[in-house]
Motif scaffolding. Structure first.
Motif, PDB file in Angstrom:
ATOM      1  N   LEU A 155       0.816  -1.203   0.000  1.00  0.00           N
ATOM      2  CA  LEU A 155       0.000   0.000   0.000  1.00  0.00           C
ATOM      3  C   LEU A 155       0.855   1.262   0.000  1.00  0.00           C
ATOM      4  O   LEU A 155       1.987   1.271   0.482  1.00  0.00           O
ATOM      5  CB  LEU A 155      -0.926   0.012   1.213  1.00  0.00           C
ATOM      6  N   ASN A 156       0.302   2.308  -0.553  1.00  0.00           N
ATOM      7  CA  ASN A 156       0.946   3.625  -0.558  1.00  0.00           C
ATOM      8  C   ASN A 156      -0.125   4.688  -0.408  1.00  0.00           C
ATOM      9  O   ASN A 156      -1.329   4.394  -0.437  1.00  0.00           O
ATOM     10  CB  ASN A 156       1.756   3.834  -1.836  1.00  0.00           C
ATOM     11  N   LYS A 157       0.311   5.928  -0.254  1.00  0.00           N
ATOM     12  CA  LYS A 157      -0.645   7.005   0.001  1.00  0.00           C
ATOM     13  C   LYS A 157      -1.599   7.222  -1.160  1.00  0.00           C
ATOM     14  O   LYS A 157      -2.746   7.613  -0.980  1.00  0.00           O
ATOM     15  CB  LYS A 157       0.107   8.297   0.319  1.00  0.00           C
ATOM     16  N   ASP A 158      -1.147   6.968  -2.377  1.00  0.00           N
ATOM     17  CA  ASP A 158      -2.009   7.173  -3.532  1.00  0.00           C
ATOM     18  C   ASP A 158      -3.116   6.132  -3.619  1.00  0.00           C
ATOM     19  O   ASP A 158      -4.190   6.392  -4.166  1.00  0.00           O
ATOM     20  CB  ASP A 158      -1.181   7.130  -4.822  1.00  0.00           C
ATOM     21  N   ALA A 159      -2.840   4.946  -3.081  1.00  0.00           N
ATOM     22  CA  ALA A 159      -3.794   3.844  -3.204  1.00  0.00           C
ATOM     23  C   ALA A 159      -4.830   3.829  -2.098  1.00  0.00           C
ATOM     24  O   ALA A 159      -5.945   3.354  -2.289  1.00  0.00           O
ATOM     25  CB  ALA A 159      -3.049   2.511  -3.206  1.00  0.00           C
ATOM     26  N   SER A 160      -4.486   4.349  -0.919  1.00  0.00           N
ATOM     27  CA  SER A 160      -5.348   4.224   0.252  1.00  0.00           C
ATOM     28  C   SER A 160      -5.994   5.552   0.592  1.00  0.00           C
ATOM     29  O   SER A 160      -5.303   6.567   0.727  1.00  0.00           O
ATOM     30  CB  SER A 160      -4.525   3.722   1.450  1.00  0.00           C
ATOM     31  N   ARG A 161      -7.319   5.533   0.701  1.00  0.00           N
ATOM     32  CA  ARG A 161      -8.046   6.743   1.058  1.00  0.00           C
ATOM     33  C   ARG A 161      -8.774   6.525   2.373  1.00  0.00           C
ATOM     34  O   ARG A 161      -9.831   5.912   2.410  1.00  0.00           O
ATOM     35  CB  ARG A 161      -9.070   7.104  -0.021  1.00  0.00           C
ATOM     36  N   PHE A 162      -8.181   7.001   3.477  1.00  0.00           N
ATOM     37  CA  PHE A 162      -8.871   6.912   4.768  1.00  0.00           C
ATOM     38  C   PHE A 162      -9.828   8.084   4.906  1.00  0.00           C
ATOM     39  O   PHE A 162      -9.527   9.199   4.486  1.00  0.00           O
ATOM     40  CB  PHE A 162      -7.879   6.935   5.926  1.00  0.00           C
ATOM     41  N   GLU A 163     -10.971   7.806   5.479  1.00  0.00           N
ATOM     42  CA  GLU A 163     -11.913   8.878   5.760  1.00  0.00           C
ATOM     43  C   GLU A 163     -12.674   8.554   7.034  1.00  0.00           C
ATOM     44  O   GLU A 163     -12.741   7.403   7.470  1.00  0.00           O
ATOM     45  CB  GLU A 163     -12.874   9.082   4.592  1.00  0.00           C
ATOM     46  N   LYS A 164     -13.226   9.584   7.610  1.00  0.00           N
ATOM     47  CA  LYS A 164     -14.008   9.415   8.829  1.00  0.00           C
ATOM     48  C   LYS A 164     -15.120   8.414   8.566  1.00  0.00           C
ATOM     49  O   LYS A 164     -15.766   8.450   7.515  1.00  0.00           O
ATOM     50  CB  LYS A 164     -14.582  10.763   9.248  1.00  0.00           C
ATOM     51  N   ASN A 165     -15.345   7.505   9.535  1.00  0.00           N
ATOM     52  CA  ASN A 165     -16.337   6.458   9.284  1.00  0.00           C
ATOM     53  C   ASN A 165     -17.208   6.201  10.512  1.00  0.00           C
ATOM     54  O   ASN A 165     -16.962   6.764  11.590  1.00  0.00           O
ATOM     55  CB  ASN A 165     -15.661   5.168   8.817  1.00  0.00           C
ATOM     56  N   LEU A 166     -18.177   5.351  10.351  1.00  0.00           N
ATOM     57  CA  LEU A 166     -19.216   5.115  11.346  1.00  0.00           C
ATOM     58  C   LEU A 166     -18.669   4.841  12.739  1.00  0.00           C
ATOM     59  O   LEU A 166     -19.145   5.392  13.725  1.00  0.00           O
ATOM     60  CB  LEU A 166     -20.110   3.939  10.901  1.00  0.00           C
ATOM     61  N   ALA A 167     -17.674   3.959  12.850  1.00  0.00           N
ATOM     62  CA  ALA A 167     -17.220   3.501  14.163  1.00  0.00           C
ATOM     63  C   ALA A 167     -15.767   3.859  14.444  1.00  0.00           C
ATOM     64  O   ALA A 167     -15.159   3.297  15.351  1.00  0.00           O
ATOM     65  CB  ALA A 167     -17.410   1.990  14.268  1.00  0.00           C
ATOM     66  N   SER A 168     -15.206   4.762  13.665  1.00  0.00           N
ATOM     67  CA  SER A 168     -13.810   5.185  13.868  1.00  0.00           C
ATOM     68  C   SER A 168     -12.852   3.999  13.853  1.00  0.00           C
ATOM     69  O   SER A 168     -11.975   3.863  14.704  1.00  0.00           O
ATOM     70  CB  SER A 168     -13.663   5.962  15.186  1.00  0.00           C
ATOM     71  N   THR A 169     -13.045   3.101  12.888  1.00  0.00           N
ATOM     72  CA  THR A 169     -12.127   1.972  12.710  1.00  0.00           C
ATOM     73  C   THR A 169     -11.191   2.293  11.545  1.00  0.00           C
ATOM     74  O   THR A 169     -11.501   3.158  10.711  1.00  0.00           O
ATOM     75  CB  THR A 169     -12.902   0.670  12.410  1.00  0.00           C
ATOM     76  N   CYS A 179      -1.311   0.137  -6.530  1.00  0.00           N
ATOM     77  CA  CYS A 179      -0.390  -0.536  -5.602  1.00  0.00           C
ATOM     78  C   CYS A 179       0.645  -1.370  -6.352  1.00  0.00           C
ATOM     79  O   CYS A 179       0.375  -1.906  -7.443  1.00  0.00           O
ATOM     80  CB  CYS A 179      -1.163  -1.462  -4.660  1.00  0.00           C
ATOM     81  N   GLU A 180       1.815  -1.509  -5.738  1.00  0.00           N
ATOM     82  CA  GLU A 180       2.799  -2.468  -6.242  1.00  0.00           C
ATOM     83  C   GLU A 180       2.256  -3.871  -5.981  1.00  0.00           C
ATOM     84  O   GLU A 180       1.834  -4.175  -4.876  1.00  0.00           O
ATOM     85  CB  GLU A 180       4.143  -2.274  -5.551  1.00  0.00           C
ATOM     86  N   ARG A 181       2.305  -4.703  -7.016  1.00  0.00           N
ATOM     87  CA  ARG A 181       1.690  -6.035  -6.955  1.00  0.00           C
ATOM     88  C   ARG A 181       2.760  -7.107  -7.063  1.00  0.00           C
ATOM     89  O   ARG A 181       3.609  -7.061  -7.950  1.00  0.00           O
ATOM     90  CB  ARG A 181       0.677  -6.181  -8.088  1.00  0.00           C
ATOM     91  N   GLN A 182       2.699  -8.086  -6.123  1.00  0.00           N
ATOM     92  CA  GLN A 182       3.642  -9.206  -6.148  1.00  0.00           C
ATOM     93  C   GLN A 182       2.847 -10.499  -6.079  1.00  0.00           C
ATOM     94  O   GLN A 182       2.017 -10.685  -5.177  1.00  0.00           O
ATOM     95  CB  GLN A 182       4.614  -9.127  -4.959  1.00  0.00           C
ATOM     96  N   VAL A 183       3.061 -11.390  -7.025  1.00  0.00           N
ATOM     97  CA  VAL A 183       2.311 -12.640  -7.099  1.00  0.00           C
ATOM     98  C   VAL A 183       2.817 -13.606  -6.027  1.00  0.00           C
ATOM     99  O   VAL A 183       4.011 -13.866  -5.909  1.00  0.00           O
ATOM    100  CB  VAL A 183       2.444 -13.285  -8.495  1.00  0.00           C
ATOM    101  N   LEU A 184       1.870 -14.131  -5.241  1.00  0.00           N
ATOM    102  CA  LEU A 184       2.185 -15.135  -4.222  1.00  0.00           C
ATOM    103  C   LEU A 184       1.921 -16.546  -4.716  1.00  0.00           C
ATOM    104  O   LEU A 184       2.608 -17.489  -4.338  1.00  0.00           O
ATOM    105  CB  LEU A 184       1.368 -14.876  -2.954  1.00  0.00           C
ATOM    106  N   ALA A 185       0.885 -16.702  -5.544  1.00  0.00           N
ATOM    107  CA  ALA A 185       0.538 -18.028  -6.074  1.00  0.00           C
ATOM    108  C   ALA A 185      -0.282 -17.842  -7.333  1.00  0.00           C
ATOM    109  O   ALA A 185      -1.022 -16.865  -7.466  1.00  0.00           O
ATOM    110  CB  ALA A 185      -0.255 -18.819  -5.043  1.00  0.00           C
TER     111      ALA A 185
END
Length: 737
Positions: A155-169, A179-185
Motif C-alpha cells: 500500500l501507498n498514500k495514492d492507493a489508500s483513502r482513509f476517511e471518517k467512518n461510522l465507528a472510527s475503525t 499498488c505495487e503487486r507481487q504474485v504469491l501463487a
C-alpha cells in the motif's frame, strides 16, 4: 459430548482477557479513534503475547494452533472492541506463511512481531479494483485474489483513502491499481489457501461479534439493576428484561453455532460449509439487535458519548459491514445447501469440543429405531400424530416390555438406567419416527414424582401400572382464568373423613385425560396463606366418581380437555408429598418440563418445505432454484441448528453437574419461538400450495404451522421462560410476584 475449552485454551483466554482489560479499555478505544482507529501499543502487546503467530505453522515460526485457539482470542477481542484488523491479520499471516514464507519471510516476521500490519481483501480484485479493506488505513500490505492468482499488494498514500467512518475503525477504500503487486501463487492450490482464509475470517468475525454482543448486554443488565424508576430497578420490568433475555439466547446461539461449524469442518460433515455462512450472518444480525436493545436500556444516557454502550453499537455494525451487506452470507448459505456451491473448508487444527452423544447412545438408538420399524405398521403410521391423539395402547405396551418407555429409570422400575446422552438419542428416534412422545413423557413426569414423593402404597398401585405400560397420566396444573400462574390454583382439596380427601374444581388443558388412567393434580388445601403456600399435590384416578372430561379441540388438529371435579373422594394414599407442601413437588415437576425443545419438528418442517419447493414450478425450474427460497430455507435450518446446539449445551451442563443459567428454558423458548416464526415464513414462501391439507409436504407444512403455536405455550409460556432467563443468565431482578 464436550463444551469445555482445553486447559491451555482456558489459560490463553485468561491471559488475553487480562491484557485486553488493561490495554483495550474504553479510554484506550477512544484514544485510538483519534489515530485512525488503531492502537500501536495494543498491537505491539498482542504480538508479544504471540497473537499474530497463532495460526502460522510451527515450521514457519508460528505456534501452529487451531481455529478454536484463534476463536478464544477473538471472543476477548470482541468483548473489548479491539482497535485494529485482528481477524484479518490472523488470516493474512497464515496465508502468507503457507504461500510465500520463503520469498516474503521478512514481511511475515515483521507481521508476527507486530512491526507491520497485514490485511486481506474480501473480493476478487479482477472484478473490484477498488474496494474497502479492514485496516486499510494502517496496513502495510494486503493479500487478495486477483483472477486465478493470489497477490500481495503493497500500500501507498495514492492507493489508500482513509476517511471518517461510522465507528472510527481503520478501514479505507483501496485502489489496487495504484499498488505495487507481487504474485504469491498462481495455481489452484494457492487459490484454495486464500479461499480457506476467507472462510476462517467469517468464523473469527462471528466469534468476535458474539463476544462484543455479550459485553453490551452485560453492561445493559448491570445498568438495569442499578437504575431505578417508580421505586424499583428498571430490570424488574418485563419490557426491559424480556428483550435482553432474547438477546442473550441469540448471542449464545451465535457463539455455539460458530463452534458447531468449526466442529463439523473438522469432522467433514455435510453442512459445514453452509454453517460458516450461517454463523457470520446470524452473529451480525443478532449483534445488531443486541447492541440496539442494550443502548435502548440506558434510555437517553445511551445516546451520550460519555457512556461506553454507543461504542459497542457502532462497532457491531462496522466489523461485518466492511465486507458488504451481511444478507449475502445468508444467500451464500442457501447456495451451499441447495445449489451445490463448493467451498474450500479451512484446516481447523485440533478441535476438543464434541457434540457426539457417544457409541452407547448410537447403539441403543439403533435398537429403538429397529423396534419402531418392526411394530409401526402402515395403519399405525397413518394414525400417528404429534399429540396425545397419536397414542396407541398396543405400541405403548410393547415399548414398556422392551424398556424403552422410561429408559433413564432404574431397571427395577422398567428402565435401562440410560445415561442422559443415551436418553437424548432415544428421544430423537421418537421424533424421527414421528411417533408421539407426549403420553410417555407426561407419564414419566408423574412416575418420577411418585418415585420421589409417593407412598409405598401409591407406588405399588400406580407406579407398577406405569412401568408395565398399562397406565398413562395427564397433568392437572392450569385452571380457567389462571393461565401460566399455576400457583393460583383454586381447585380445593378438603379433608373428608379420616384418611380421605374431597376435591372440587376444574382443570384446563388436561391433555390426554380422555384416555389416561390418572391425572397429577395441584390443589389448594389452605386458602388462608399466601398463594404459593397451602397447595398439595395428588395423583387422582380418572375413573373416580364425580369426574367429568369434556373435549376442547384446538386449531392445531389435536384434542385437549377441560376436566371437572365435583365431590371427588380419594384416600390419602394418593397424596404426593406433605400437606401444604405442593410447591416443592411442583417445582421438581416444572424443572423436568422447563427443558427440551422442538428442533426435530423444525427440521421436519424445513424438509417438508424443501420438498414442496421442489414441486412448485417457477419459470424453467422450481421454487427451490430461486435465491429467495434458498435464503429462507437456510434461515429456518439455521434456527434449528442453534436450538440443537444450545440444547446440547443444556444437556452437557446437566451431565457435568455444572450450574445451569436457565439453559433448558433458553432451548425451549428459542426453539419454540423460531418454530412459530419460521412456520409462518415457510407457509408464505410456498403459498398458495401450503394452504392445502393434502397428504405430503403441503399437508405437513400446513400442520407444522398449526402445531408451532402451541409450542410457545407448552410447559410454561415464552414469557415465563424469558423471566427465568433474565434472572438466572443476566442477574436481573425478579419480574414475577
Amino acid at each position: 459430548m464436550n463444551f469445555e475449552l482445553t486447559p491451555d485454551q482456558r489459560m490463553m483466554a485468561e491471559t488475553f482477557a487480562r491484557f485486553m482489560d488493561e490495554r483495550s479499555s474504553s479510554v484506550h478505544i477512544r484514544a485510538a479513534a483519534d489515530n485512525n482507529g488503531f492502537d500501536p501499543e495494543l498491537w505491539q502487546g498482542l504480538a508479544e503475547l504471540g497473537a499474530f503467530s497463532l495460526r502460522v505453522p510451527e515450521d514457519q515460526g508460528g505456534l501452529g494452533l487451531g481455529i478454536m485457539d484463534a476463536a478464544v482470542l477473538m471472543e476477548e477481542a470482541g468483548r473489548t472492541l479491539v482497535s485494529g484488523p485482528l481477524a484479518e491479520t490472523l488470516v493474512a499471516t497464515r496465508v502468507l506463511a503457507l504461500l510465500a514464507e520463503k520469498t516474503h519471510g521478512d514481511l511475515l516476521e515483521a507481521a508476527i512481531m507486530g512491526n507491520s500490519v497485514l490485511s486481506i481483501a474480501y473480493h476478487n480484485v479482477a472484478e473490484q479494483k477498488t474496494q474497502w479493506v479492514a485496516g486499510g488505513a494502517v496496513a502495510d500490505a494486503v493479500i487478495a485474489r486477483d483472477g486465478d492468482q493470489v497477490a500481495l499488494y503493497l500500500l501507498n498514500k495514492d492507493a489508500s483513502r482513509f476517511e471518517k467512518n461510522l465507528a472510527s475503525t481503520p478501514i479505507a477504500e483501496i485502489d489496487f491499481s495504484q499498488c505495487e503487486r507481487q504474485v504469491l501463487a498462481q495455481d489452484s492450490a494457492g487459490l484454495k489457501v486464500f479461499n480457506q482464509g476467507l472462510e476462517e475470517w467469517k468464523l473469527l468475525i462471528a466469534i468476535a461479534l458474539s463476544g462484543l454482543s455479550r459485553e453490551a448486554v452485560r453492561l445493559a443488565s448491570e445498568y438495569a439493576c442499578e437504575r431505578h424508576a417508580f421505586g424499583q430497578a428498571i430490570g424488574s420490568y418485563q419490557g426491559i428484561s424480556h428483550p435482553l433475555a432474547d438477546c442473550i439466547v441469540e448471542i449464545d446461539g451465535a457463539k455455539y453455532l460458530s463452534w458447531k461449524a468449526i466442529h463439523d469442518i473438522a469432522h467433514n460433515l455435510n453442512d459445514a460449509g453452509a454453517e460458516i455462512s450461517m454463523a457470520i450472518w446470524w452473529a451480525a444480525d443478532s449483534a445488531g439487535r443486541a447492541v440496539t436493545q442494550s443502548l435502548h436500556t440506558f434510555g437517553g444516557y445511551g445516546l451520550a458519548t460519555e457512556y461506553d454502550i454507543h461504542l459497542y453499537n457502532l462497532r457491531a455494525k462496522a466489523w461485518p459491514l466492511v465486507f458488504g451487506d451481511p444478507t449475502r452470507f445468508l444467500e451464500e448459505a442457501g447456495r451451499r445447501l441447495y445449489a451445490a456451491e463448493v467451498v474450500d473448508l479451512p484446516d481447523t487444527g485440533e478441535v476438543a469440543i464434541d457434540f457426539d452423544l457417544g457409541e452407547e447412545a448410537r447403539a441403543m438408538a439403533s435398537e429403538l429405531d429397529a423396534l419402531f420399524n418392526k411394530i409401526l405398521t402402515p395403519e399405525l403410521r397413518a394414525k400417528a400424530h404429534y399429540s396425545f391423539d397419536g397414542f396407541d395402547a398396543g405400541v405403548h405396551k410393547i415399548l414398556a416390555e422392551n424398556r424403552f418407555l422410561f429408559p433413564a429409570w432404574p431397571k427395577e422400575y422398567g428402565g435401562r438406567e440410560a445415561e442422559p446422552y443415551v436418553a437424548s438419542a432415544l428421544s430423537r428416534v421418537w421424533e424421527k419416527q414421528g411417533w408421539t412422545g407426549h403420553p410417555a413423557s407426561t407419564t414419566m413426569l408423574v412416575g418420577t414424582m411418585i418415585r420421589k414423593c409417593g407412598t409405598d402404597e401409591l407406588k405399588q398401585e400406580v407406579l407398577s401400572k406405569i412401568v408395565s405400560g398399562d397406565a398413562i397420566c395427564s397433568l392437572g396444573y392450569s385452571e380457567p382464568g389462571c393461565g401460566s400462574d399455576v400457583f393460583a390454583a383454586k381447585t380445593k382439596a378438603t379433608p373428608d373423613g379420616e384418611g380421605w380427601w374431597r376435591i372440587d374444581g376444574s382443570k384446563m388443558w388436561t391433555s390426554g385425560a380422555n384416555i389416561a388412567q390418572y391425572v397429577l393434580m395441584l390443589t389448594r388445601t389452605n386458602p388462608d396463606v399466601p398463594k404459593h403456600k397451602g397447595l398439595t399435590m395428588f395423583v387422582v384416578p380418572l375413573d373416580t366418581p364425580g369426574i367429568e372430561v369434556q373435549a376442547v379441540h384446538t386449531f392445531q388438529d389435536e384434542r385437549t380437555n377441560v376436566t371437572y371435579y365435583d365431590g371427588v373422594r380419594i384416600p390419602d394414599k394418593y397424596r404426593l408429598g406433605e400437606v401444604d407442601g405442593g410447591v416443592k413437588v411442583m417445582a421438581a415437576a416444572l424443572e423436568l418440563e422447563h427443558g427440551g425443545g422442538f428442533m426435530k419438528s423444525q427440521f421436519a418442517m424445513t424438509e417438508a418445505a424443501e420438498a414442496l419447493c421442489k414441486q412448485i414450478k417457477v419459470g424453467n425450474g422450481t421454487l427451490l432454484d430461486t435465491t429467495d427460497a434458498q435464503k429462507r430455507l437456510a434461515r429456518s435450518k439455521l434456527h434449528a441448528y442453534i436450538g440443537e446446539v444450545i440444547g446440547n449445551r443444556a444437556l452437557w451442563v446437566g451431565v457435568q453437574g455444572l450450574t445451569s443459567k436457565a439453559y433448558g428454558p433458553m432451548t425451549k423458548m428459542f426453539s419454540s419461538e423460531k418454530f412459530q416464526s419460521d412456520s409462518r415464513d415457510l407457509l408464505d414462501l410456498t403459498a398458495p400450495h401450503s394452504l392445502s391439507d393434502r397428504e405430503g409436504p403441503a399437508g405437513e407444512l400446513n400442520l407444522a404451522y398449526r402445531h408451532a403455536h402451541g409450542t410457545t405455550i407448552y410447559g410454561g409460556t415464552s414469557e415465563v421462560h424469558r423471566s427465568m432467563i433474565a434472572e438466572r443468565a443476566l442477574g436481573l431482578p425478579r419480574t414475577r410476584g
